[in-house]
Design an enzyme around this catalytic site. Structure first.
Site, PDB file in Angstrom:
ATOM      1  N   TYR A   1       0.618  -1.096   0.127  1.00  0.00           N
ATOM      2  CA  TYR A   1      -0.004  -0.074   0.124  1.00  0.00           C
ATOM      3  C   TYR A   1       1.049   0.740  -0.079  1.00  0.00           C
ATOM      4  O   TYR A   1       0.397   2.295  -0.318  1.00  0.00           O
ATOM      5  CB  TYR A   1      -1.438   0.329   1.460  1.00  0.00           C
ATOM      6  CG  TYR A   1      -2.492  -0.799   1.470  1.00  0.00           C
ATOM      7  CD1 TYR A   1      -2.243  -1.534   0.518  1.00  0.00           C
ATOM      8  CD2 TYR A   1      -3.095  -0.215   1.251  1.00  0.00           C
ATOM      9  CE1 TYR A   1      -3.348  -3.108   0.018  1.00  0.00           C
ATOM     10  CE2 TYR A   1      -5.130  -0.940   1.223  1.00  0.00           C
ATOM     11  CZ  TYR A   1      -4.318  -2.064   1.089  1.00  0.00           C
ATOM     12  OH  TYR A   1      -6.138  -2.980   0.802  1.00  0.00           O
TER      13      TYR A   1
ATOM     14  N   ASP B   1      -2.210 -18.617   1.803  1.00  0.00           N
ATOM     15  CA  ASP B   1      -3.751 -19.500   1.117  1.00  0.00           C
ATOM     16  C   ASP B   1      -4.279 -20.364   1.312  1.00  0.00           C
ATOM     17  O   ASP B   1      -4.949 -20.444   1.681  1.00  0.00           O
ATOM     18  CB  ASP B   1      -2.575 -19.723  -0.408  1.00  0.00           C
ATOM     19  CG  ASP B   1      -1.326 -20.711   0.193  1.00  0.00           C
ATOM     20  OD1 ASP B   1      -0.965 -20.683   1.136  1.00  0.00           O
ATOM     21  OD2 ASP B   1      -0.486 -21.353  -0.800  1.00  0.00           O
TER      22      ASP B   1
HETATM   23  C1  IPM Z   1     -10.624  -1.455   3.888  1.00  0.00           C
HETATM   24  C2  IPM Z   1     -10.418  -1.040   1.631  1.00  0.00           C
HETATM   25  C3  IPM Z   1      -9.345  -0.309   1.656  1.00  0.00           C
HETATM   26  C4  IPM Z   1      -8.506  -0.562   2.180  1.00  0.00           C
HETATM   27  C5  IPM Z   1      -9.424   0.141   0.514  1.00  0.00           C
HETATM   28  C6  IPM Z   1     -10.755   1.734  -0.162  1.00  0.00           C
HETATM   29  C7  IPM Z   1      -8.878   1.344   0.159  1.00  0.00           C
HETATM   30  O1  IPM Z   1     -11.145  -2.385   1.060  1.00  0.00           O
HETATM   31  O2  IPM Z   1     -10.650  -1.069   4.213  1.00  0.00           O
HETATM   32  O3  IPM Z   1     -10.460  -2.905   3.556  1.00  0.00           O
HETATM   33  O4  IPM Z   1      -8.023  -1.660   0.441  1.00  0.00           O
HETATM   34  O5  IPM Z   1      -8.021  -0.906   2.695  1.00  0.00           O
END
Ligand code: IPM
Ligand code: MG
Length: 373
Positions: free
Chosen positions: A141, A225
């Site tokens: 991320y 998995d």
């Molecule tokens: C979550 C959501 C978010 C994430 C998105 C909306 C960015 O899927 O909070 O799980 O991936 O963290």
């Protein structure tokens, strides 16, 4: 004492589910004299439309001053073609990162009343109570380098980087161990150590923390998995699970369905205490059903219940609200996502109202009991 809550309704059904939660907060203020003060700010697509950015500086300012934050959801097809930096999701990732909210707690609890709403057999899910602890500010991320480049031969190359440092692993491990200590004393750490070096390091660091600081917790490790498979095969084998940002994103959606609906799963995102915690439903903005008064507000109301517990230590009040949610489910009230034959189907708004009615009657009952005592 005043408690400042910042509302970030965001996009799609986020707006509707926050509205119902607000009714509960107003009720607590009015009937129990709690001093919640609500402010609102924009995030996600709504913020982009208003100001050209999904995470405006004034939203960050307000978030830094708040005692706790309630977020609805972000995103929708309207913004899908924007540059990454402008997409609604950047708003959510931005606030998590800026406030240092590295620990995301996603409990998956099956209320007895809903055991038949799950797509899995009742005996597999009834009584389920697991907690997924997802690392929230690292991994693919946020890792650098990232992006898509066009190579000289015209082909494109996309890159994201899975990166963790040992202190990042250690701090999320400690959160998970501490939570396991208060629960069933079992922790399963999920990785892909057989293929990904960064997650092999994760496994080693979690093990070290377990050995040196939490010998009383039964620690196990599982490949992701296998963990996905075990979650649908026999979810009750788990107590607390701790995992990376990406694996936690995926496994928590999977765990949500054990409970009957994504519309039931709350979450809390916490840091080291220097900023407010952020509470949000696990579900997204669900653009297909937005504005139709059919979304389930319970995940957001239960996220507020987590806020009462974790940010304000208002455990009795949290029990009252949670009890009211359970009662309306026991009485057969359901939103469309969890409705079954013979149940009473309600809209978003009506679900909020019956929970308020239930709160009123729990208060009346408490008064009667007090007189009798
Ligand atoms: C979550 C959501 C978010 C994430 C998105 C909306 C960015 O899927 O909070 O799980 O991936 O963290
Ligand atoms: Mg997700």
């Amino acid at each position: 004492m005043k408690h400042k809550i910042l509302f970030l309704p965001g996009d799609g059904i986020g707006v509707e589910v926050c509205r119902e939660t607000r009714k509960i907060i107003d009720w607590l203020n009015e009937k129990l004299g709690l001093g919640f003060v609500i402010d609102t700010a924009l995030i996600g697509g709504a913020a982009y439309d208003a100001s050209g950015t999904p995470f405006p500086p004034e939203t960050l300012e307000k978030a830094k001053k708040a005692d706790a934050i309630l977020l609805g959801a972000v995103g929708g097809p309207k913004w899908e073609n924007l540059d990454y930096s402008k997409r609604p999701e950047r708003g959510l990732l931005g606030i998590r990162k800026e406030l240092g909210l590295f620990a995301n707690l996603r409990p998956a609890i099956v209320f007895d009343e809903l055991a038949d709403a799950s797509t899995l057999k009742r005996e597999v899910v009834s009584g389920l109570d697991i907690l997924i602890v997802r690392e929230l500010t690292g991994d693919l991320y946020f890792g650098q380098p990232r992006g898509v480049e066009t190579l000289p031969d015209g082909t494109r190359r996309g890159v994201n980087t899975l990166v963790y440092t040992s202190p990042e692993v250690q701090r999320i491990a400690r959160v998970a161990f501490d939570l396991a200590k208060k629960r069933g004393k079992k922790l399963c750490s999920v990785d892909k150590a057989n293929v990904l070096e960064a997650t092999e390091m994760w496994r080693q660091e979690v093990q070290k923390i377990g050995d040196s600081e939490y010998p009383e917790i039964q620690l196990s490790h599982m490949y992701v998995d296998n963990a996905a498979m075990q979650l649908v095969r026999n979810p009750k084998q788990f107590d607390v699970m701790v995992t990376t940002n990406v694996f936690g994103d995926i496994l928590s959606d999977c765990a949500a369905m054990l409970t009957g609906s994504l519309g039931m799963l709350p979450s809390a995102s916490l840091g080291d205490g220097s900023h407010a915690g952020l509470y949000e439903p696990v579900h997204g903005s669900a653009p297909d059903i937005a504005g139709k008064n059919i979304a389930n507000p319970i995940a957001t109301i239960l996220s507020f219940v987590m806020m009462l517990r974790y940010s304000f230590s208002l455990n009795a009040e949290a029990d009252i609200v949670e009890g009211a949610v359970k009662s309306v489910l026991a009485k057969g009230f359901r939103t469309a996502d969890i409705v079954q034959p013979g149940m009473k189907k309600l809209g978003t708004n009506e679900m909020g109202d019956v929970i308020i009615k239930e709160l009123d009657s729990s208060l009346a009952l408490a008064a009667v009991n007090k007189i009798k005592a």
